[in-house]
Design a protein around this motif. Structure first.
Motif, PDB file in Angstrom:
ATOM      1  N   ARG A   1       1.394  -1.365  -0.398  1.00  0.00           N
ATOM      2  CA  ARG A   1       0.157  -0.457   0.492  1.00  0.00           C
ATOM      3  C   ARG A   1       0.934   1.258   0.330  1.00  0.00           C
ATOM      4  NH1 ARG A   1      -5.272  -1.159   4.007  1.00  0.00           N
ATOM      5  NH2 ARG A   1      -5.546  -2.491   3.222  1.00  0.00           N
TER       6      ARG A   1
ATOM      7  N   SER B   1       2.902   7.123  -6.357  1.00  0.00           N
ATOM      8  CA  SER B   1       1.922   8.153  -7.303  1.00  0.00           C
ATOM      9  C   SER B   1       2.138   9.529  -6.393  1.00  0.00           C
ATOM     10  CB  SER B   1      -0.223   7.140  -7.045  1.00  0.00           C
ATOM     11  OG  SER B   1       0.125   7.386  -5.385  1.00  0.00           O
ATOM     12  N   HIS B   2       3.306   9.123  -6.379  1.00  0.00           N
ATOM     13  CA  HIS B   2       3.629  10.690  -5.229  1.00  0.00           C
ATOM     14  C   HIS B   2       2.408  11.290  -4.770  1.00  0.00           C
ATOM     15  CE1 HIS B   2       6.170  10.605  -8.893  1.00  0.00           C
ATOM     16  NE2 HIS B   2       6.813  10.516  -7.948  1.00  0.00           N
ATOM     17  N   GLU B   3       1.465  10.436  -4.313  1.00  0.00           N
ATOM     18  CA  GLU B   3       0.922  10.839  -2.973  1.00  0.00           C
ATOM     19  C   GLU B   3       1.513  11.032  -1.382  1.00  0.00           C
ATOM     20  OE1 GLU B   3      -3.278   8.858   0.137  1.00  0.00           O
ATOM     21  OE2 GLU B   3      -2.268   7.997  -2.162  1.00  0.00           O
ATOM     22  N   LEU B   4       2.903  10.373  -1.550  1.00  0.00           N
ATOM     23  CA  LEU B   4       3.565  10.209  -0.366  1.00  0.00           C
ATOM     24  C   LEU B   4       4.681  10.786  -1.842  1.00  0.00           C
ATOM     25  CD1 LEU B   4       3.098   6.983   1.468  1.00  0.00           C
ATOM     26  CD2 LEU B   4       3.231   9.593   2.436  1.00  0.00           C
ATOM     27  N   PRO B   5       5.083  12.564  -1.784  1.00  0.00           N
ATOM     28  CA  PRO B   5       6.245  13.080  -2.966  1.00  0.00           C
ATOM     29  C   PRO B   5       7.622  12.564  -1.918  1.00  0.00           C
ATOM     30  CG  PRO B   5       4.882  14.623  -1.762  1.00  0.00           C
ATOM     31  CD  PRO B   5       4.100  13.532  -1.036  1.00  0.00           C
TER      32      PRO B   5
ATOM     33  N   ARG C   1       9.869  12.865 -10.089  1.00  0.00           N
ATOM     34  CA  ARG C   1       8.734  13.752 -10.770  1.00  0.00           C
ATOM     35  C   ARG C   1       8.562  13.577 -11.896  1.00  0.00           C
ATOM     36  NH1 ARG C   1       7.809  17.686  -5.369  1.00  0.00           N
ATOM     37  NH2 ARG C   1       8.328  16.891  -4.183  1.00  0.00           N
TER      38      ARG C   1
ATOM     39  N   GLN D   1       2.502   2.081  -3.311  1.00  0.00           N
ATOM     40  CA  GLN D   1       1.849   2.268  -4.757  1.00  0.00           C
ATOM     41  C   GLN D   1       1.535   4.255  -4.042  1.00  0.00           C
ATOM     42  OE1 GLN D   1       1.239   0.673  -6.639  1.00  0.00           O
ATOM     43  NE2 GLN D   1       2.386  -0.846  -6.355  1.00  0.00           N
ATOM     44  N   ARG D   2       1.868   4.253  -3.059  1.00  0.00           N
ATOM     45  CA  ARG D   2       1.672   5.679  -2.689  1.00  0.00           C
ATOM     46  C   ARG D   2       2.727   6.535  -2.868  1.00  0.00           C
ATOM     47  NH1 ARG D   2      -1.180   6.116   3.581  1.00  0.00           N
ATOM     48  NH2 ARG D   2      -1.022   8.489   2.451  1.00  0.00           N
TER      49      ARG D   2
END
Length: 223
Positions: free
Chosen positions: A18, A25-29, A165, A21-22
């Motif tokens: 989990r 996706s750069h949800e956690l950059p 990024r 994947q975060r």
């Protein structure tokens, strides 16, 4: 090992996936601090499986554990990219060589089908879907090589590259250039030209590094 131990192992692996994947996706950059307390509350777990999961991600190079400071998502520098891409070029080139030597008719048919999707997504300028098919193209060649250890090293390096990024396919002209490079790789593999496939893959990977460098340069100009 009893049932509770098996469940505990599965739990930290699920937490790791989990978080992985975060991060991708750069949800956690890159550079973000991992809030362990918030995650234990959000996932309804204790600190133990979370910390085991973070150790897994640290081993993959996706996070950095800093004593007394916490855990942070890894930031990929230009030097990191300069270090990684030549290795990727060498390793994936070797995969292409071995894949060509081992290729069966069904392997070539599968690779052809993936490439057809690359052609379609490039024509419709569907960059994200082209990227996904591109990943599948490279993975299929790695599978065809039959070299499990080589494939694992490549996958580990690719995980780190996902942290950047920058997205080279968004650079003007790179999508068509990448497609042309895939055509050369595919043609060499289908022709049974192992040395040609090796060279084409090596050049393709380094071409991706050059595109990322242009992407970084353009981003700096905008900032």
């Amino acid at each position: 090992m009893d049932a509770s131990q098996i469940a505990q192992t599965a739990l930290y692996q699920e937490v790791a996936e989990r978080l992985r994947q975060r991060i991708f996706s750069h949800e956690l950059p890159p550079g973000a601090r991992i809030d362990e307390q918030a995650l234990t509350l959000a996932y309804g777990i204790s600190r133990t499986p979370l910390r085991e999961a973070l150790k897994v991600l640290a081993a993959e190079g996706l996070v950095i554990l800093r004593p007394r400071r916490g855990c942070f998502v890894t930031e990929v520098s230009e030097q990191d990219l300069d270090d990684i891409f030549p290795l990727m070029a060498m390793l994936e080139a070797r995969c292409a060589l071995e894949a060509t030597s081992r290729a069966q008719s069904e392997d070539l048919a599968g690779l052809d089908a993936i490439h057809a999707r690359l052609e379609h997504f490039a024509a419709s300028n569907e960059i994200e879907r082209f990227f996904e098919a591109n990943q599948e193209f490279h993975s299929r060649i790695q599978e065809m090589s039959g070299n499990r250890r080589l494939r694992q090293v490549i996958q580990d390096l690719r995980k780190v590259l996902k942290l950047t990024r920058l997205f080279s396919l968004s650079i003007d002209g790179r999508l068509k250039q990448s497609l042309a490079e895939h055509r050369v790789i595919l043609a060499a593999i289908k022709a049974g030209d192992a040395a040609g496939a090796q060279t084409a893959m090596h050049d393709h990977i380094l071409s991706g590094r050059e595109a990322l460098a242009r992407c970084h340069s353009n981003q700096e100009l905008l900032e």
